[in-house]
Design an enzyme around this catalytic site. Structure first.
Site, PDB file in Angstrom:
ATOM      1  N   ASP A  67       0.842  -1.198   0.000  1.00  0.00           N
ATOM      2  CA  ASP A  67       0.000   0.000   0.000  1.00  0.00           C
ATOM      3  C   ASP A  67       0.877   1.247   0.000  1.00  0.00           C
ATOM      4  OD1 ASP A  67      -2.267  -1.566   0.102  1.00  0.00           O
ATOM      5  OD2 ASP A  67      -2.276  -1.629   2.289  1.00  0.00           O
ATOM      6  N   ASP A 127       0.640  -9.065   3.885  1.00  0.00           N
ATOM      7  CA  ASP A 127       0.035  -7.760   4.173  1.00  0.00           C
ATOM      8  C   ASP A 127      -1.469  -7.921   3.995  1.00  0.00           C
ATOM      9  OD1 ASP A 127      -0.729  -5.166   4.475  1.00  0.00           O
ATOM     10  OD2 ASP A 127       0.368  -4.377   2.752  1.00  0.00           O
ATOM     11  N   SER A 134       6.872 -41.036 -26.913  1.00  0.00           N
ATOM     12  CA  SER A 134       5.870 -40.449 -27.801  1.00  0.00           C
ATOM     13  C   SER A 134       5.435 -41.441 -28.879  1.00  0.00           C
ATOM     14  CB  SER A 134       6.409 -39.150 -28.395  1.00  0.00           C
ATOM     15  OG  SER A 134       5.377 -38.371 -28.940  1.00  0.00           O
ATOM     16  N   ASP A 169       4.041 -36.406 -22.270  1.00  0.00           N
ATOM     17  CA  ASP A 169       4.960 -36.855 -23.307  1.00  0.00           C
ATOM     18  C   ASP A 169       6.385 -36.411 -22.972  1.00  0.00           C
ATOM     19  OD1 ASP A 169       6.380 -37.151 -25.736  1.00  0.00           O
ATOM     20  OD2 ASP A 169       4.532 -36.981 -26.876  1.00  0.00           O
TER      21      ASP A 169
END
Length: 834
Positions: free
Chosen positions: A38, A94, A370, A656
C-alpha cells in the site's frame, strides 16, 4: 545413526533406521521496516508457518494493523521427526480488507540447522537495501518416548503408519429435532474425512453402530476433529453449513495408546453426549511400493533368459569361434524418439531392418517415447512378435496409416468416447483429454477395442524371446511451473512403473490405484493400453515454454525470469553451522500480478491429465539431497525444495517425454542396466541431431556416462546417415550409433551398393526436411506410396551402415571380455592374499 536388521519382507535395497521425535518451538519475534504494497497506509502484517512434515495446515500469527515494525512474540509448537527433511516455510503477508491479502516474502528454512537444547536466533533479511527483515527464534527439545524405526532407501522415508478406528453408536443418541451431520476429520490422513447423518424422527435400532478408519503417520502431530453441523434443505439440494457447528471436539492422536480403547464424548442433541470409541490398530509393515534403485527381480530373471538368445545371435552375426557367456555378453539397446505417425511407421521399418540383418535378437532393451511407443505397445500384444516375419506387422501398420481417419470423429465414435470416459470415472480414475486422445489413437491405429494392458506384455518376455520394452514419460507440475523448472523421468515396463529420481516403483498392474505411505489403499482396474498410449504420446499438451525450448534450444530467458524470485540468504554464521546435508536458507519473492498472469499463460497445460500419486504419504530423507542416485537425476532448482517435490503432491501429471528432450535415453543410462551399445533412431525432421546433443548436455551436467557429441560445422552442413559416438576416456559410457532421417545416398542407391536406374531416380526423392513433407507431425494419414518409400528409405539407411553396427558390437564384446578378465585376475589376487 543406528540401524537395525531389515525385515525379510522388505526389498533388498531399502533398510530400517532408528528415529526419534522432537518438540520444536518457533517464536515469531518481530519484523522491521516492512513496506508492504500500500502506498498510502502502513502494512498490516501477519506471518504464516507451514511445516508439511508435521502438520498439513498452516499456522498463523495475529495481524498487526498499520505497523511497519510489527512485534508478535508468538510461539508455535511442532512435532519433528529426526530422519525426515523438515523445511519450515515462513511467509509474510500484508492483510487487505475486501481484496486478497498480499504475499510479500517466503523464507524456506532447514530445521536441521537447529540442534537439541540450543536455542537459535535467526534474522532473515528480506531486502538489505531497505532493511526489511524477520526475526525468529527456534528451540528443539527431545520427547521422552521410545525410539521408532522407519523404512527408507536413502531418499524416501516411510514412517510407521497408524490406523485409527472410530466407532459411533447412534442408538444411544436421542432423536434429534434437526437433520444433523457428523464430520470426522484427520488432516493429512489418507481418508481426510468421514461423514454420517442423524435423521430426525427416525428410530434407530441396535445395529446402528458405524465404524470409520483413518490411516496416517503415527509420528505426525495429527488430530481428530469431530463436529456436528446442522443440515438445511434448499429446494431438492441438501447442504451443511460448516460454520454452523453445534459442537466441536479435537483429540490429539499421539496421546492414544495402541491396542487400548479410548472413549470420547461429543456434546450432542438434547444434551445427550455422542460417544465415540477410538482405537489404534496395527498396520501391515510390508510396503506395496518398492523402494530401491536396483532392478526388480522380474527384470533380473528376464536378463538371464535374454542373455542366452543374445549370445547365440551375436555368435552368428559376428562369426565367433566360441560361445559368449555371462559378463562377456554385451547389452545392446534400441532408443526411439517421438514423431507421431512418422515415428510409429519408421520404428516398424527399423526393427524389420534389424531382423533382416540378424541383429534383432542381439537387442536386450527397447526404449521409446511419444509416437514410437505406439509401435511398441502394438507389437508386444503378440508374445512372439520378433520371432515372426516383421513384414506382417508392417502390412498391418500400413493398413491403419493409410486409411482415412474421418470415422475417428464420427457421432458414433464420440458417443463411444463419452461412454468409455464415464466408465473410467466410475472406476475411480480422473478422465482427461489425455484419455480422450488415447481413445482416438485406438480408433485410428487399432482394429476395434483393444482390451490388452501393459502388464499383459509380460507374456512377451517370459522366455526372453523379445527385448524388454521401456516406455518413457515425464512427471511435471500441473500449475504455473514450466518443464524447464521441474520434470522427473517416469518409466513404464510390463513389470513396473517407477520414478527414477526417488527409487520408487509399483507393479504395473497397480498403476492408477491409490497408495498412501507405500501401501495399496484402494485398487482400481489397470488402464487399457490405449490410455497409456495417449499419455506417452500426447502431442497436444505442449505449453508455450516447452514450445520455445524445443524450437530455439534457448532457456536463458526463463532462467533470468526465475533468478530474481529465489535466492540464498544464509549469512556466514549459518554457513559455518550448516552441515553439508543441510539445505540453504532461501528467500522467495512472489512475482507481480502481471508476471503471475504471464507465467500462467506460458506454463498452462489446458489439456493434460492427472494420475494417482503412488508416492503420497512418503517424506524426503534428511540427507536425500546427498544421495548419489538422487543427485544423478535431479536437474532443477525445485529439487532443493522438498516441500515442492512429488511426495507432497496430490497427483502425478505425466506427459509426453518429448516436451523436454525428444528421446528415450534415460532408462538405458541407468548403470544397473549396463548398456554397452545404443542404436539411436531419431525420427525428427528439421533437427536430426538436436535430441542427441541435448541428451549429451543433460548427461554432462548430471554426471551420467554418455559419449561426447561434438560436430564440426562441415559435419553439421553435410548430415550423415549414421553417426558413431565413442568415449575412449570413459569405458563405461555406451557406444551410440545415431540414425537420423537423412536422405543422402538413398537418392542414388536403391539398395546398398546397387545404383538406381534413371527411371528409378524419382523413388529416391523423399522429402524429410521441408514444410511440405508428407511426414509432418500433424499428419496421421499417409498415401500408400509415401508409406512404402519411408519403409525402403529407413531400412536402406540402416543396412547401408551395417558394418558400423557390427564393428561396434565387436568392440563391445572385446571390452566385455577384457573387463571380465580383469575382474577374474582381481578376484584371484584377493583370494591369494586371503
Amino acid at each position: 545413526m543406528s540401524y537395525v536388521m531389515m525385515d525379510q519382507g522388505l526389498p533388498s535395497s531399502c533398510y530400517k533406521e532408528e528415529a526419534s521425535n522432537y518438540e520444536l518451538s518457533v517464536r515469531i519475534i518481530q519484523a522491521q521496516n516492512i513496506h508492504g504494497t500500500d502506498i498510502v497506509t502502513k502494512p498490516d502484517c501477519y506471518v504464516c508457518l507451514w511445516l508439511p512434515t508435521s502438520l498439513q495446515e498452516k499456522k498463523k500469527t495475529k495481524t498487526l494493523w498499520n505497523c511497519k515494525n510489527p512485534v508478535w512474540n508468538e510461539t508455535f509448537n511442532f512435532r519433528i521427526h529426526s530422519q525426515i527433511k523438515n523445511i519450515l516455510e515462513l511467509s509474510l503477508h500484508d492483510a487487505d480488507t475486501g481484496t486478497e491479502d498480499d504475499h510479500l516474502y517466503t523464507v524456506c528454512y532447514d530445521l536441521g540447522n537447529v540442534t537439541l537444547d540450543n536455542p537459535v536466533l535467526e534474522t532473515f533479511p528480506f531486502n538489505k537495501e531497505s532493511g526489511e527483515e524477520l526475526q525468529v527464534e527456534f528451540t528443539m527439545l527431545p520427547i521422552s518416548e521410545p525410539k521408532k524405526t522407519v523404512t527408507t532407501n536413502g531418499v524416501l522415508v516411510c514412517p510407521e503408519m497408524a490406523a485409527l478406528e472410530v466407532q459411533i453408536e447412534k442408538a444411544k443418541v436421542e432423536k434429534c429435532k434437526d437433520k444433523t451431520e457428523l464430520v470426522l476429520t484427520v488432516k493429512g490422513s489418507y481418508e481426510d474425512s468421514h461423514r454420517t447423518m442423524f435423521i430426525p424422527n427416525i428410530t434407530t435400532g441396535s445395529s446402528s453402530k458405524e465404524t470409520f478408519e483413518f490411516h496416517y503417520s503415527r509420528d505426525s502431530a495429527a488430530e481428530l476433529t469431530a463436529s456436528l453441523n446442522k443440515v438445511y434443505p434448499v429446494v431438492d439440494v441438501t447442504f451443511s453449513n460448516e460454520d454452523d457447528h453445534l459442537n466441536l471436539t479435537t483429540v490429539p492422536l499421539n496421546v492414544i495408546s495402541p491396542d487400548t480403547e479410548t472413549n470420547v464424548q461429543l456434546p450432542a442433541m438434547e444434551n445427550k453426549p455422542l460417544e465415540m470409541q477410538l482405537k489404534l490398530n496395527e498396520c501391515p509393515e510390508k510396503l506395496d511400493v518398492r523402494l530401491g534403485f536396483n532392478l526388480c527381480d522380474q527384470e533380473k530373471a528376464f536378463l538371464v533368459k535374454r542373455q542366452k538368445v543374445v549370445a547365440a545371435a551375436l555368435k552368428k552375426v559376428l562369426q565367433l569361434q566360441n560361445d559368449l557367456v555371462g559378463e562377456e555378453i554385451p547389452v545392446v539397446a534400441v532408443m526411439a524418439t517421438g514423431g507421431g505417425a512418422r515415428a510409429m511407421s519408421s520404428l516398424y521399418s527399423h526393427l524389420c531392418g534389424l531382423q533382416k540383418m540378424g541383429l534383432l535378437d542381439c537387442v536386450t532393451y527397447m526404449a521409446g517415447a511419444s509416437g514410437s511407443t505406439w509401435t511398441m505397445s502394438k507389437l508386444y500384444g503378440d508374445p512372439d512378435w520378433s520371432q515372426k516375419e516383421m513384414s506382417e506387422s508392417i502390412n498391418d501398420a500400413k493398413k491403419y496409416i493409410t486409411k482415412k481417419k474421418t470415422s475417428t470423429f464420427s457421432v458414433e465414435r464420440l458417443k463411444y468416447y463419452r461412454q468409455e470416459l464415464h466408465q473410467t470415472s466410475k472406476e475411480g480414475q480422473k478422465p482427461s483429454f489425455t484419455d480422450l486422445w488415447g481413445l482416438m489413437l485406438e480408433s485410428m491405429f487399432d482394429n476395434g477395442r483393444n482390451e490388452s494392458k501393459l502388464s499383459d506384455q509380460k507374456a512377451a518376455l517370459e522366455n526372453g524371446q523379445n527385448p524388454l520394452p521401456i516406455y518413457l514419460a515425464i512427471n511435471v507440475k500441473h500449475g504455473n511451473i514450466s518443464t524447464l523448472d521441474f520434470k522427473e523421468w517416469c518409466e513404464f515396463t510390463p513389470y513396473e512403473v517407477g520414478l527414477t529420481k526417488y527409487g520408487a516403483s509399483i507393479r504395473t498392474e497397480d498403476f492408477g490405484s491409490e497408495f498412501y505411505m507405500g501401501r495399496l489403499m484402494k485398487r482400481h482396474p489397470e488402464p487399457r493400453i490405449c490410455y497409456l498410449q495417449g499419455l506417452w504420446g500426447n502431442v497436444f499438451s505442449l505449453n508455450l515454454v516447452d514450445t520455445w525450448y524445443l524450437t530455439t534450444q534457448l532457456d536463458t530467458f526463463w532462467e533470468h525470469w526465475m533468478k530474481h524470485r529465489i535466492k540464498d540468504i544464509d549469512n556466514e554464521d549459518i554457513r559455518r553451522r550448516r552441515e553439508e546435508a543441510h539445505t540453504k536458507t532461501h528467500l522467495f519473492t512472489p512475482s507481480s500480478t502481471f508476471s503471475s498472469i504471464l507465467t500462467g499463460l506460458l506454463t498452462n497445460r489446458p489439456i493434460d491429465g492427472e494420475q494417482q500419486n503412488f508416492l503420497r504419504g512418503f517424506h524426503l530423507h534428511k540427507d536425500y539431497h546427498q544421495h548419489s542416485q538422487f543427485r544423478t537425476w535431479k536437474d532443477t532448482h525445485l529439487d532443493i525444495f522438498p516441500n515442492k517435490l512429488t511426495p507432497l503432491a496430490d497427483n502425478l501429471c505425466l506427459v509426453d517425454a518429448g516436451y523436454f528432450i525428444n528421446a528415450s535415453f534415460p532408462p538405458l543410462l541407468k548403470p544397473e542396466r549396463k548398456v554397452d551399445i545404443i542404436l539411436s533412431f531419431d525420427y525428427t525432421l528439421d533437427t536430426p541431431l538436436q535430441a542427441l546433443e541435448q541428451t549429451c548436455t543433460y548427461c554432462e551436467a548430471q554426471g551420467i556416462c554418455f559419449p561426447k557429441v561434438s560436430l564440426s560445422e562441415e559435419e553439421r552442413k553435410k548430415q550423415k546417415e549414421c553417426y558413431v559416438f565413442v568415449d575412449d576416456d570413459n569405458p563405461t559410457a555406451p557406444i551410440v550409433l545415431h540414425f537420423p532421417l537423412v536422405n543422402d545416398t538413398f537418392r542414388k542407391y536403391k539398395e546398398p551398393g546397387v545404383l538406381r536406374a534413371q527411371e528409378e531416380m524419382s523413388e529416391g526423392n523423399i522429402d524429410v526436411t521441408s514444410f511440405f513433407s508428407p511426414y509432418l507431425l500433424t499428419n496421421f494419414t499417409y498415401s500408400e506410396s509415401d508409406f512404402d518409400r519411408l519403409m525402403k528409405f529407413t531400412q536402406y539407411n540402416l543396412q547401408n551402415s551395417s558394418n558400423l553396427i557390427l564393428d561396434a558390437m565387436r568392440t563391445a564384446v572385446e571390452k566385455r571380455k577384457n573387463r571380465n578378465l580383469l575382474n577374474k585376475m582381481y578376484q584371484n589376487k584377493t583370494q591369494t592374499k586371503s
